[in-house]
Design an enzyme around this catalytic site. Sequence first.
Site, PDB file in Angstrom:
ATOM      1  N   ASP A   1      11.656   9.429  24.639  1.00  0.00           N
ATOM      2  CA  ASP A   1      11.824  10.526  23.682  1.00  0.00           C
ATOM      3  C   ASP A   1      11.849  11.892  24.388  1.00  0.00           C
ATOM      4  O   ASP A   1      11.016  12.168  25.239  1.00  0.00           O
ATOM      5  CB  ASP A   1      10.641  10.464  22.701  1.00  0.00           C
ATOM      6  CG  ASP A   1      10.706  11.535  21.629  1.00  0.00           C
ATOM      7  OD1 ASP A   1      11.659  11.516  20.842  1.00  0.00           O
ATOM      8  OD2 ASP A   1       9.802  12.400  21.580  1.00  0.00           O
TER       9      ASP A   1
ATOM     10  N   ASP B   1       0.831  -1.216   0.000  1.00  0.00           N
ATOM     11  CA  ASP B   1       0.000   0.000   0.000  1.00  0.00           C
ATOM     12  C   ASP B   1       0.863   1.263   0.000  1.00  0.00           C
ATOM     13  O   ASP B   1       0.369   2.367   0.203  1.00  0.00           O
ATOM     14  CB  ASP B   1      -0.964   0.003   1.210  1.00  0.00           C
ATOM     15  CG  ASP B   1      -0.212   0.126   2.548  1.00  0.00           C
ATOM     16  OD1 ASP B   1       1.042   0.036   2.554  1.00  0.00           O
ATOM     17  OD2 ASP B   1      -0.876   0.307   3.580  1.00  0.00           O
TER      18      ASP B   1
ATOM     19  N   GLU C   1      16.613   9.815  25.328  1.00  0.00           N
ATOM     20  CA  GLU C   1      16.962  10.715  24.218  1.00  0.00           C
ATOM     21  C   GLU C   1      16.968  12.143  24.732  1.00  0.00           C
ATOM     22  O   GLU C   1      15.948  12.684  25.141  1.00  0.00           O
ATOM     23  CB  GLU C   1      15.967  10.597  23.063  1.00  0.00           C
ATOM     24  CG  GLU C   1      16.497  11.277  21.814  1.00  0.00           C
ATOM     25  CD  GLU C   1      15.679  12.452  21.328  1.00  0.00           C
ATOM     26  OE1 GLU C   1      16.053  13.033  20.296  1.00  0.00           O
ATOM     27  OE2 GLU C   1      14.679  12.827  21.951  1.00  0.00           O
TER      28      GLU C   1
ATOM     29  N   HIS D   1      16.794   8.907  12.284  1.00  0.00           N
ATOM     30  CA  HIS D   1      15.661   9.522  11.595  1.00  0.00           C
ATOM     31  C   HIS D   1      15.631  11.045  11.740  1.00  0.00           C
ATOM     32  O   HIS D   1      14.776  11.694  11.172  1.00  0.00           O
ATOM     33  CB  HIS D   1      14.360   8.917  12.139  1.00  0.00           C
ATOM     34  CG  HIS D   1      14.141   9.288  13.576  1.00  0.00           C
ATOM     35  ND1 HIS D   1      14.982   8.868  14.591  1.00  0.00           N
ATOM     36  CD2 HIS D   1      13.218  10.077  14.178  1.00  0.00           C
ATOM     37  CE1 HIS D   1      14.572   9.381  15.739  1.00  0.00           C
ATOM     38  NE2 HIS D   1      13.501  10.114  15.519  1.00  0.00           N
ATOM     39  N   ASP D   2      16.526  11.604  12.548  1.00  0.00           N
ATOM     40  CA  ASP D   2      16.576  13.056  12.736  1.00  0.00           C
ATOM     41  C   ASP D   2      17.738  13.710  11.999  1.00  0.00           C
ATOM     42  O   ASP D   2      17.997  14.897  12.188  1.00  0.00           O
ATOM     43  CB  ASP D   2      16.694  13.378  14.242  1.00  0.00           C
ATOM     44  CG  ASP D   2      15.402  13.126  14.988  1.00  0.00           C
ATOM     45  OD1 ASP D   2      14.329  13.266  14.376  1.00  0.00           O
ATOM     46  OD2 ASP D   2      15.457  12.787  16.183  1.00  0.00           O
TER      47      ASP D   2
ATOM     48  N   ASP E   1       9.597   3.193  21.303  1.00  0.00           N
ATOM     49  CA  ASP E   1       9.837   4.631  21.414  1.00  0.00           C
ATOM     50  C   ASP E   1       8.688   5.238  22.213  1.00  0.00           C
ATOM     51  O   ASP E   1       7.538   5.216  21.772  1.00  0.00           O
ATOM     52  CB  ASP E   1       9.868   5.224  19.993  1.00  0.00           C
ATOM     53  CG  ASP E   1      10.780   6.422  19.880  1.00  0.00           C
ATOM     54  OD1 ASP E   1      10.817   7.201  20.840  1.00  0.00           O
ATOM     55  OD2 ASP E   1      11.427   6.576  18.831  1.00  0.00           O
TER      56      ASP E   1
HETATM   57  C1  GLC Z   1      12.709  13.435  19.215  1.00  0.00           C
HETATM   58  C2  GLC Z   1      12.545  12.600  17.976  1.00  0.00           C
HETATM   59  C3  GLC Z   1      12.174  13.487  16.825  1.00  0.00           C
HETATM   60  C4  GLC Z   1      10.882  14.200  17.154  1.00  0.00           C
HETATM   61  C5  GLC Z   1      10.962  14.903  18.489  1.00  0.00           C
HETATM   62  C6  GLC Z   1       9.608  15.281  18.971  1.00  0.00           C
HETATM   63  O1  GLC Z   1      13.749  14.321  19.138  1.00  0.00           O
HETATM   64  O2  GLC Z   1      13.709  11.883  17.732  1.00  0.00           O
HETATM   65  O3  GLC Z   1      12.054  12.791  15.620  1.00  0.00           O
HETATM   66  O4  GLC Z   1      10.587  15.123  16.144  1.00  0.00           O
HETATM   67  O5  GLC Z   1      11.504  14.089  19.495  1.00  0.00           O
HETATM   68  O6  GLC Z   1       8.893  14.154  19.385  1.00  0.00           O
END
Ligand code: GLC
Length: 545
Positions: free
Chosen positions: A197, A25, A243, A319-320, A98
């Site tokens: 996070d 999809d 994080e 991913h950032d 996460d």
């Molecule tokens: C963390 C994540 C990021 C997100 C942010 C807000 O830094 O890694 O991708 O945009 O938190 O949740």
Amino acid sequence: MKQKLWKNKVIYQIFPRSFYDSDNDGNGDIRGIINKLNYLSDLGIDAIWLCPVYDTDFADAGYDVKNYKSIWKIFGDLNDFEELTRKAKLLNINIIMDIVLNHVSSKHPWFKKACLSSKNIEHNYFIWRDKLSKNEKANSIFGGSAWEYVKSVDKYYFHLFSKEQVDLNWEHPDTIKAMADIIDFWYKLGVRGFRLDAIKHISKVFPDGKNNDFSWGPTAVKQLQKFNEIAFKDKKDIFILGESSGISKAEAIKYGTGKQKISSNFYNFAWWSIGWGKETGRNGYDPSWDYKDFLLKMKSFQESKKIPPDLMTNFLSNHDTSRAISRWGDENIFHNESAKTLALLQFSLKGIPCIYYGEEIGMLNPKFLSKNEFKDVDALNAYKLLVGKRKIYSDSEMTKYLNINGRDNSRTPMSWSDDINAGFNDGHLPWIKNGFDYKTNNVKKQLKDKDSILNFYKKIIKIRNSNKYKKILVDGESKMQLLNNGAFKITRKYNDKKIIVIVNLQKIYVKFKNLDYGKKIISSWSDNKKSKNILRPYESIMFLE
Ligand code: GLC
């Protein structure tokens, strides 16, 4: 089989929407990850960190959670998830979830109720102002004001990230309980790792008229310790990855060890901003970035005796950020060697390595042609703010810089093969554009080539796991030295055993008087050409002294 200690594990991060699309999809899904578990096990990883998979509007790639006890229907359902943890466990792979603690989606039922009336109990779960003072300076990390007006209650709510991500009021006891309850829910489904996070932002002070990055507010430790106590007190077999972007060495020691401990491990951000715009961060570019920063920014973390081997998780990309090779290596002739050099550097360090999906085949930034091709809220806001409002960049300049450092670069479909859509699915248009190089650079091809980047990753993971080198590479002390010729020397030492890694992160020849540091364990160039005094571009070698 006995569970490995977390310090011995290798983590693999998956951005689920782009990993593998099992139902064609255009979106990756949980079943797609289940399909690829054997591939991951064969690679040698021990844990999968899943970027958010909860119900969401995907305003910020799933970090806008609508229901923390659900799976976004595009990704599957809770049965799929349970199957994933069960099958992963059979392969000795843990799942790291996460947990978005700082904010919820503006469509979360709490916020909906909070907006119906300020008398509703849920109203207190958020941060409100009746009026904004004239000199209010609070800015969102994604640009623009951090306050948004809600007509129904005639108030402004606070959002540190996008306006679809509403900050929770951690001063309210229900917040902590509700978040702890979420941990319980996933633990019962077999999850044993939790990435917390944006934890440094949960406690906030609002200095009137002054800028503030809302980090480590005065009640952060108290609240997070309370959260840890409720969430984790009877769970001994878990791993917590905090994080806290840009965390310093002092902060990592303070919040990761001793009395103020709030997480057992932190993601190490030492490298993530190398090459970012001085003023505009990942939405900009600094062409004068210096490869020496890899050493200078990491050295103090490595050499500190107060940082044990399991306190930091080291990464190249995530991913950032954009793809590591496109940022710091070579996309062309030395693609293979520069990817291997970066991998060797990462795996030589003290700390837990985390591989970002696609990194193991040296995936590159995809090349977005214009604003219309970007999906990330941060990138789209950058056009509004840096091009439209502040006029720092022209439109085409913005496109160029986002092609270097923007987050969408690392969110494209995994290149599985040279088939349609890189083998990501059976042909449905993916939600985000494909990389440009998948015909020549993909998993299928690299599995067959013994000198591929993929096979290098397998080897380096085996080396880290081997009885011969494990103690040195995991527990050994670490020293980083910049040699006069510009190469780095990393020394790992455990008792009287030493591993020395010489890293050439540049696209030039580097001369040595004598390159003989011992028995060669692995090298980023696959030929066995021996040289006593020259390292070729991106040539890096690991030796046993
Ligand atoms: C963390 C994540 C990021 C997100 C942010 C807000 O830094 O890694 O991708 O945009 O938190 O949740």
